[in-house]
Design a protein around this motif. Structure first.
Motif, mmCIF file in Angstrom:
data_model
loop_
_atom_site.group_PDB
_atom_site.id
_atom_site.type_symbol
_atom_site.label_atom_id
_atom_site.label_comp_id
_atom_site.label_asym_id
_atom_site.label_seq_id
_atom_site.Cartn_x
_atom_site.Cartn_y
_atom_site.Cartn_z
ATOM 1 N N PRO A 114 -13.834 -24.847 103.882
ATOM 2 C CA PRO A 114 -12.500 -24.269 104.097
ATOM 3 C C PRO A 114 -12.072 -24.197 105.559
ATOM 4 O O PRO A 114 -10.885 -24.026 105.843
ATOM 5 N N ASP A 115 -13.015 -24.349 106.480
ATOM 6 C CA ASP A 115 -12.655 -24.317 107.901
ATOM 7 C C ASP A 115 -12.110 -25.653 108.390
ATOM 8 O O ASP A 115 -11.625 -25.750 109.520
ATOM 9 N N ARG A 116 -12.189 -26.696 107.561
ATOM 10 C CA ARG A 116 -11.708 -28.027 107.929
ATOM 11 C C ARG A 116 -10.373 -28.316 107.246
ATOM 12 O O ARG A 116 -10.059 -27.756 106.194
ATOM 13 N N ASP A 117 -9.595 -29.212 107.846
ATOM 14 C CA ASP A 117 -8.346 -29.627 107.216
ATOM 15 C C ASP A 117 -8.666 -30.392 105.936
ATOM 16 O O ASP A 117 -9.347 -31.430 105.970
ATOM 17 N N GLU A 118 -8.192 -29.888 104.818
ATOM 18 C CA GLU A 118 -8.595 -30.422 103.518
ATOM 19 C C GLU A 118 -8.170 -31.881 103.332
ATOM 20 O O GLU A 118 -8.955 -32.707 102.859
ATOM 21 N N THR A 119 -6.955 -32.201 103.736
ATOM 22 C CA THR A 119 -6.449 -33.561 103.517
ATOM 23 C C THR A 119 -7.208 -34.584 104.343
ATOM 24 O O THR A 119 -7.654 -35.614 103.825
ATOM 25 N N CYS A 127 -13.323 -42.404 96.452
ATOM 26 C CA CYS A 127 -11.894 -42.173 96.281
ATOM 27 C C CYS A 127 -11.502 -40.820 96.864
ATOM 28 O O CYS A 127 -12.340 -39.968 97.154
ATOM 29 N N ARG A 128 -10.203 -40.615 97.006
ATOM 30 C CA ARG A 128 -9.683 -39.370 97.575
ATOM 31 C C ARG A 128 -9.952 -38.178 96.660
ATOM 32 O O ARG A 128 -10.080 -37.052 97.142
ATOM 33 N N ALA A 176 -23.163 -40.591 104.750
ATOM 34 C CA ALA A 176 -21.739 -40.372 104.511
ATOM 35 C C ALA A 176 -21.302 -39.014 105.044
ATOM 36 O O ALA A 176 -20.229 -38.880 105.650
ATOM 37 N N ALA A 177 -22.132 -37.992 104.828
ATOM 38 C CA ALA A 177 -21.805 -36.651 105.323
ATOM 39 C C ALA A 177 -21.692 -36.654 106.846
ATOM 40 O O ALA A 177 -20.759 -36.062 107.414
ATOM 41 N N ALA A 178 -22.637 -37.318 107.508
ATOM 42 C CA ALA A 178 -22.586 -37.396 108.972
ATOM 43 C C ALA A 178 -21.308 -38.075 109.431
ATOM 44 O O ALA A 178 -20.686 -37.664 110.418
ATOM 45 N N GLY A 179 -20.884 -39.107 108.717
ATOM 46 C CA GLY A 179 -19.660 -39.805 109.066
ATOM 47 C C GLY A 179 -18.421 -38.945 108.891
ATOM 48 O O GLY A 179 -17.387 -39.185 109.530
ATOM 49 N N MET A 180 -18.514 -37.944 108.026
ATOM 50 C CA MET A 180 -17.403 -37.016 107.802
ATOM 51 C C MET A 180 -17.481 -35.802 108.720
ATOM 52 O O MET A 180 -16.569 -34.970 108.731
ATOM 53 N N GLY A 181 -18.592 -35.679 109.447
ATOM 54 C CA GLY A 181 -18.774 -34.532 110.324
ATOM 55 C C GLY A 181 -19.111 -33.254 109.601
ATOM 56 O O GLY A 181 -18.804 -32.155 110.077
ATOM 57 N N ILE A 182 -19.789 -33.375 108.456
ATOM 58 C CA ILE A 182 -20.220 -32.200 107.695
ATOM 59 C C ILE A 182 -21.727 -32.259 107.502
ATOM 60 O O ILE A 182 -22.358 -33.301 107.712
ATOM 61 N N ASP A 183 -22.315 -31.136 107.111
ATOM 62 C CA ASP A 183 -23.774 -31.082 107.064
ATOM 63 C C ASP A 183 -24.382 -31.662 105.795
ATOM 64 O O ASP A 183 -25.562 -32.007 105.766
ATOM 65 N N ARG A 184 -23.570 -31.823 104.731
ATOM 66 C CA ARG A 184 -24.147 -32.324 103.486
ATOM 67 C C ARG A 184 -23.042 -32.716 102.513
ATOM 68 O O ARG A 184 -21.897 -32.283 102.637
ATOM 69 N N ALA A 221 -10.807 -35.000 103.080
ATOM 70 C CA ALA A 221 -10.841 -35.759 101.825
ATOM 71 C C ALA A 221 -10.665 -37.245 102.081
ATOM 72 O O ALA A 221 -11.387 -38.079 101.506
ATOM 73 N N LEU A 222 -9.731 -37.604 102.948
ATOM 74 C CA LEU A 222 -9.490 -39.011 103.251
ATOM 75 C C LEU A 222 -10.662 -39.647 103.991
ATOM 76 O O LEU A 222 -10.948 -40.837 103.816
ATOM 77 N N SER A 223 -11.364 -38.872 104.812
ATOM 78 C CA SER A 223 -12.485 -39.420 105.580
ATOM 79 C C SER A 223 -13.633 -39.861 104.686
ATOM 80 O O SER A 223 -14.433 -40.719 105.070
ATOM 81 N N PHE A 224 -13.718 -39.301 103.491
ATOM 82 C CA PHE A 224 -14.783 -39.684 102.560
ATOM 83 C C PHE A 224 -14.660 -41.150 102.163
ATOM 84 O O PHE A 224 -15.674 -41.844 101.988
ATOM 85 N N VAL A 225 -13.450 -41.638 102.026
ATOM 86 C CA VAL A 225 -13.238 -43.018 101.583
ATOM 87 C C VAL A 225 -13.902 -44.005 102.538
ATOM 88 O O VAL A 225 -14.571 -44.958 102.109
#
Length: 208
Positions: free
Chosen positions: A158-163, A146-147, A94-102, A166-170
């Motif tokens: 904080p370097d990423r657009d928060e909204t 969920c969002r 899931a983290a990889a799909g969001m482009g984050i490390d964890r 958050a939506l990409s997690f879904v």
């Protein structure tokens, strides 16, 4: 098509997959003791029939929300979401799909991190989790992302657009966000315990 009440011939049963057991290991125990859903690691989890003692999601009942559109929001219903269980391999995907490390389990309110059970989020409803120390949990089903949980994750980047994060997690965590469960047999769960998932017979209900 509705089957007749007393058919001349018994209907053909669907394929039935036998019951089986899969072992895993508890690699973290967490509780939400601060009045909100994010959790933090603790030494052990004390369970009673309401869930984790002192946890944000504990209780015999809960208020309905967006997951229960058939009730007016805020209706008191049975709490089948006492415990949140996740797996490290699924969180990594899931983290990889969001482009984050964890994704830390604590950020999304998990109570148990379990390793060694493949496709943990796909464990079917009714599955029992038997813990080495004596606790038994009963799985209600998968935990839809969920969002709100996505926003909790986004706060840590904080370097990423928060909204958008958050939506990409879904999407990224669909069927990978773990399962929710309730306490069938109370006791104490400690980190490092062996857990056995008892998966009951399975079939696909065929009637249309």
């Amino acid at each position: 098509m509705t089957l007749p009440m007393f058919p001349a011939e018994a209907p053909v049963l669907p394929e039935i997959r036998p019951a089986r057991r899969i072992k895993g290991t508890v690699s973290a125990v967490l509780a939400a003791l601060g009045g909100d859903f994010p959790t933090e690691e603790v030494q052990s989890l004390t369970m009673d029939f309401d869930g984790v003692v002192g946890d944000y999601h504990a209780g015999p009942t809960r208020k309905s929300g967006s997951r229960e559109p058939w009730y007016p929001r805020g209706t008191e219903i049975r709490n089948e979401r006492q415990i949140s269980v996740v797996a490290p391999d699924e969180l990594a995907i899931a983290a990889a799909g969001m482009g984050i490390d964890r994704i830390e389990p604590a950020w999304i309110g998990a109570n148990l991190l379990i390793e060694g059970i493949p496709l943990l989020s796909m464990l079917p409803p009714r599955t029992q989790l038997f813990f080495e120390g004596g606790v038994t949990l009963r799985i209600d089903g998968d935990n839809g992302p969920c969002r709100i949980a996505g926003a909790s994750i986004a706060k840590n980047f904080p370097d990423r657009d928060e909204t958008s994060l958050a939506l990409s997690f879904v999407k990224a965590a669909k069927r990978r966000r773990g399962v929710v469960a309730w306490v069938e047999k109370p006791g104490i769960i400690a980190n490092g315990e062996t857990v056995t998932a008892h998966i009951w017979e399975q079939w696909i209900y065929p009637a249309g």
